[in-house]
Design a protein around this motif. Structure first.
Motif, mmCIF file in Angstrom:
data_model
loop_
_atom_site.group_PDB
_atom_site.id
_atom_site.type_symbol
_atom_site.label_atom_id
_atom_site.label_comp_id
_atom_site.label_asym_id
_atom_site.label_seq_id
_atom_site.Cartn_x
_atom_site.Cartn_y
_atom_site.Cartn_z
ATOM 1 N N PHE A 175 -3.627 5.302 7.289
ATOM 2 C CA PHE A 175 -2.559 4.440 7.775
ATOM 3 C C PHE A 175 -3.085 3.370 8.724
ATOM 4 O O PHE A 175 -4.140 3.526 9.339
ATOM 5 C CB PHE A 175 -1.505 5.267 8.506
ATOM 6 N N GLN A 176 -2.275 2.320 8.849
ATOM 7 C CA GLN A 176 -2.652 1.225 9.748
ATOM 8 C C GLN A 176 -2.829 1.743 11.177
ATOM 9 O O GLN A 176 -3.718 1.312 11.885
ATOM 10 C CB GLN A 176 -1.580 0.140 9.692
ATOM 11 N N ASP A 222 -5.737 0.871 5.268
ATOM 12 C CA ASP A 222 -4.911 -0.193 5.822
ATOM 13 C C ASP A 222 -5.482 -0.628 7.174
ATOM 14 O O ASP A 222 -5.343 0.076 8.161
ATOM 15 C CB ASP A 222 -3.462 0.303 5.961
ATOM 16 N N GLU A 223 -6.150 -1.757 7.185
ATOM 17 C CA GLU A 223 -6.806 -2.290 8.379
ATOM 18 C C GLU A 223 -7.630 -1.231 9.108
ATOM 19 O O GLU A 223 -7.368 -0.926 10.276
ATOM 20 C CB GLU A 223 -5.768 -2.911 9.325
ATOM 21 N N PRO A 224 -8.635 -0.687 8.430
ATOM 22 C CA PRO A 224 -9.382 0.429 9.027
ATOM 23 C C PRO A 224 -10.219 0.023 10.233
ATOM 24 O O PRO A 224 -10.558 0.875 11.036
ATOM 25 C CB PRO A 224 -10.285 0.891 7.878
ATOM 26 N N THR A 225 -10.548 -1.246 10.369
ATOM 27 C CA THR A 225 -11.516 -1.605 11.415
ATOM 28 C C THR A 225 -10.886 -2.364 12.567
ATOM 29 O O THR A 225 -11.594 -2.867 13.413
ATOM 30 C CB THR A 225 -12.619 -2.485 10.817
ATOM 31 N N ILE A 255 0.834 -1.205 0.000
ATOM 32 C CA ILE A 255 0.000 0.000 0.000
ATOM 33 C C ILE A 255 0.869 1.255 0.000
ATOM 34 O O ILE A 255 0.619 2.210 -0.741
ATOM 35 C CB ILE A 255 -0.960 -0.031 1.213
ATOM 36 N N HIS A 256 1.915 1.249 0.798
ATOM 37 C CA HIS A 256 2.781 2.428 0.833
ATOM 38 C C HIS A 256 3.478 2.660 -0.509
ATOM 39 O O HIS A 256 3.692 3.797 -0.918
ATOM 40 C CB HIS A 256 3.807 2.300 1.960
ATOM 41 N N LEU A 299 -8.322 -2.079 0.159
ATOM 42 C CA LEU A 299 -8.486 -2.375 1.576
ATOM 43 C C LEU A 299 -7.549 -3.502 1.993
ATOM 44 O O LEU A 299 -7.327 -4.436 1.230
ATOM 45 C CB LEU A 299 -9.941 -2.821 1.769
ATOM 46 N N THR A 300 -7.011 -3.407 3.197
ATOM 47 C CA THR A 300 -6.426 -4.604 3.792
ATOM 48 C C THR A 300 -7.175 -4.857 5.088
ATOM 49 O O THR A 300 -7.612 -3.924 5.748
ATOM 50 C CB THR A 300 -4.927 -4.465 4.136
ATOM 51 N N THR A 301 -7.357 -6.120 5.401
ATOM 52 C CA THR A 301 -8.032 -6.434 6.658
ATOM 53 C C THR A 301 -7.708 -7.858 7.056
ATOM 54 O O THR A 301 -7.337 -8.688 6.217
ATOM 55 C CB THR A 301 -9.560 -6.254 6.566
ATOM 56 N N HIS A 302 -7.822 -8.111 8.352
ATOM 57 C CA HIS A 302 -7.674 -9.486 8.829
ATOM 58 C C HIS A 302 -9.030 -10.121 9.108
ATOM 59 O O HIS A 302 -9.121 -11.298 9.384
ATOM 60 C CB HIS A 302 -6.815 -9.532 10.095
#
Ligand SMILES: Nc1ncnc2c1ncn2[C@@H]1O[C@H](COP(=O)(O)OP(=O)(O)OP(=O)(O)O)[C@@H](O)[C@H]1O
Ligand SMILES: [Mg+2]
Lengths: 306, 265
Positions: A80-81, A157-160, A44-45, A188-191
């Motif tokens: 940002f994360q 980046d992992e917004p939630t 992402i960066h 989006l990135t998420t776990h």
């Protein structure tokens, strides 16, 4: 909208991203998924012009971002994360600060704030110092900060992470609206993989390489028809009894997952009858993105190159 | 680009006036020095004209206000790096040198505002006259000193990663810069090594400009106006170039981007 070809990033001897290619059309909701340390944030960066790729090229809206990063940044919003707000300033002051950095005049910034604050019901808190907000509200301010300048592409980046269900729902509602109303492209990135289910396209990465990609529904469909989930204390012994093929099962602690697929011989009902007396829990369910992820990252699936 | 200046400046001023206790101590600190040091040492050496020494260190005291004001303000850049504000500034569509220039300018203004407040106090106490305060050469001296101090703070924060070493910054930067500047005593009679340090210290030239503008009669200035202005401006430009370069390097090495999660790199 985003076209990345063979991008890599090396940190000394470590390869964080390894020849990744992405093609994300405008208006798409794209999910970049992978375990911790797989290179999501680094990717992402790089896409957001913050990090120069060690190799490969990136075009955003047709613009080569290594040649013209400033121009590309106008089209990019990045959350940002971890939060990047000034805790001592109020919500409004933080947002005005960011709007100014993005080149908005004071008048335009104030008008923009009137539009943005209601998106997360923050009107009442506009004068509250950011440090006094709850985690969910702070995240909301972070996200608003990312879109003050009406970017064409938003990176989340992992917004939630760490938020409760209502806060997460609000964020997803917001994201869907941005895509629907403004044609924004969202990466989006998420776990939490169930959150990636509405994506148009997801890409799983491991050790900086793409290991699977496609529409989430298609991926799940291709993965299998049903999953048998078995819980028992001596799961390893039971598993040995079943003589399953490598690809058809996965052990996770005390849980055994068996998948049924059009091309497999496994009969879940048979296993069910065989084991019914010896186990604690046993249930059959539909597969989901989580199963795809588990199978992919456990490495039992022969790796697809894409 | 102008909107960015406004944004950075507004934030700096909000933060300055928000921290009331820090602002108050910035007002009180110079007065303590003026009365305690000025009065104490003055009583040792002023035999002929009482109060002469106090009047002599007025330029140095204003210089001190600026040094602390501008430097502490630009040292907050370290906090910006730690808290993620800096990387947020870097994603904005403006070049890195412009961000550094905005920060330096904002710190210059912060230091000058504090100097102006202290000057008003000094005026009320009878140590300054309105004629001096509004004299262009005095205003120039204040502005350039504030710029150089902001530049010094910027270089310091470009070189340090966290505010943990604030105490060492105090010991190894702020105090030497202040004491070896001619603010409290003429430096020309110092032993050669210290004299050299004071000549390399950009702050000396700012204090010198102020001494010239205030002209208390007791402590003569050491440098020509052109030299002082040249040193202050030159130093600030060099600091701007160096800090921008350094910040750009840090961004390239991803040092500004991974904050939380235990990755301290
Ligand atoms: N600045 C850096 N210097 C050295 N190595 C780094 C740096 N940043 C990241 N790495 C390494 O690069 C790899 C990928 O990191 P990255 O942060 O991209 O992973 P991620 O997928 O975002 O993980 P997470 O899910 O934990 O956020 C990791 O092994 C990490 O340790
Ligand atoms: Mg990450």
């Amino acid at each position: 909208m985003i076209l990345a070809q063979g991008i890599s990033k090396h940190y000394g001897a470590l390869t964080a991203v390894d020849g990744l290619s992405l093609d994300i059309p405008a208006g798409q909701f794209f999910g970049l998924l992978g375990p911790n340390g797989s290179g999501k944030t680094t990717t992402i960066h790089m896409l957001a012009t913050l990090l120069a790729p060690s190799a490969g090229s990136i075009l955003i809206d047709g613009l080569d971002i290594t040649k013209d990063p400033l121009q590309a940044r106008k089209k990019i919003g990045l959350v940002f994360q971890d939060s990047s707000l000034d805790g001592t300033l109020s919500v409004e002051q933080n947002l005005l600060f960011c709007a100014g950095l993005q080149g908005l005049s004071l008048k335009a910034s104030r008008e923009r704030l009137q539009e943005l604050l209601p998106l997360f019901d923050l009107q009442d808190r506009r004068h509250a110092p950011v440090a006094s907000l709850s985690g969910g509200m702070r995240r909301a301010v972070d996200i608003l900060r990312g879109i003050v300048h009406r970017p064409r592409v938003l990176f989340l980046d992992e917004p939630t992470v760490g938020l409760d269900l209502p806060s997460r729902k609000r964020i997803w509602h917001f994201v869907r609206r941005q895509i629907a109303e403004h044609g924004m492209t969202v990466v989006l990135t998420t776990h939490y993989l169930e959150e990636a289910a509405p994506c148009d396209q997801v890409c799983f990465i491991r050790q900086g390489q793409a290991i699977a990609r496609g529409n989430p529904d298609a991926l799940v469909h291709e993965f299998g028809d049903r999953i048998l989930e078995i819980e028992a204390s001596d799961i390893a012994r039971l598993t040995a009894q079943l003589h399953l093929k490598q690809n058809d099962f996965l052990m996770e602690g005390n849980t055994l997952l068996v998948r049924e697929r059009h091309d497999t011989q496994v009969s879940l009902e048979e296993i069910q009858q065989q084991l019914a007396q010896q186990v604690e829990t046993l249930r059959i369910r539909k597969p989901n993105l989580n199963d795809v992820f588990l199978w992919l990252t456990s490495g039992t699936e022969e790796e697809k190159t894409c | 680009m102008l909107a960015a200046i406004r944004a950075v400046l507004v934030r700096e001023l909000i933060k300055m006036f928000r921290q009331k206790s820090r602002l108050l101590s910035a007002m009180v600190r110079p007065l303590i020095w003026l009365f305690v040091i000025g009065g104490g040492i003055g009583s040792l050496i002023d035999s002929a004209t009482p109060g002469q020494y106090q009047r002599d260190i007025v330029p140095g005291i204003i210089g001190m206000t600026i040094l602390f004001g501008s430097m502490l303000s630009s040292l907050s850049t370290v906090y910006d790096k730690e808290s993620g504000i800096m990387r947020m500034m870097i994603v904005a569509p403006i070049p890195t040198y412009w961000i550094v220039a905005c920060k330096m300018l904002a710190s210059t203004v912060a230091g000058s505002v504090q100097a102006a407040l202290v000057c008003v106090l000094l005026l009320l106490l009878g140590f300054l006259s309105p004629a001096i305060m509004l004299n262009p050469s005095f205003l120039l001296a204040v502005g350039l000193t504030a710029l150089a101090c902001a530049a010094l703070g910027m270089v310091t924060s470009a070189l340090s990663d966290s505010l943990d070493n604030f105490a060492s910054i105090m010991n190894f930067v702020i105090f030497p810069v202040f004491f070896l500047s001619g603010a409290l005593y003429p430096v020309r009679d110092l032993p050669a090594p210290l004299l050299l340090v004071s000549r390399l210290n950009p702050f000396s030239y700012g204090v010198d400009l102020m001494k010239r503008a205030v002209d208390s009669g007791g402590m003569a200035s050491d440098f020509g106006v052109a030299l002082s202005v040249g040193v202050l401006v030159g130093f600030s430009l060099l600091a701007l170039v160096f800090s921008s370069w350094r910040l750009h390097q840090e961004a390239r090495q991803a040092r500004l981007f991974n904050l939380a999660g235990g990755r301290s790199r």
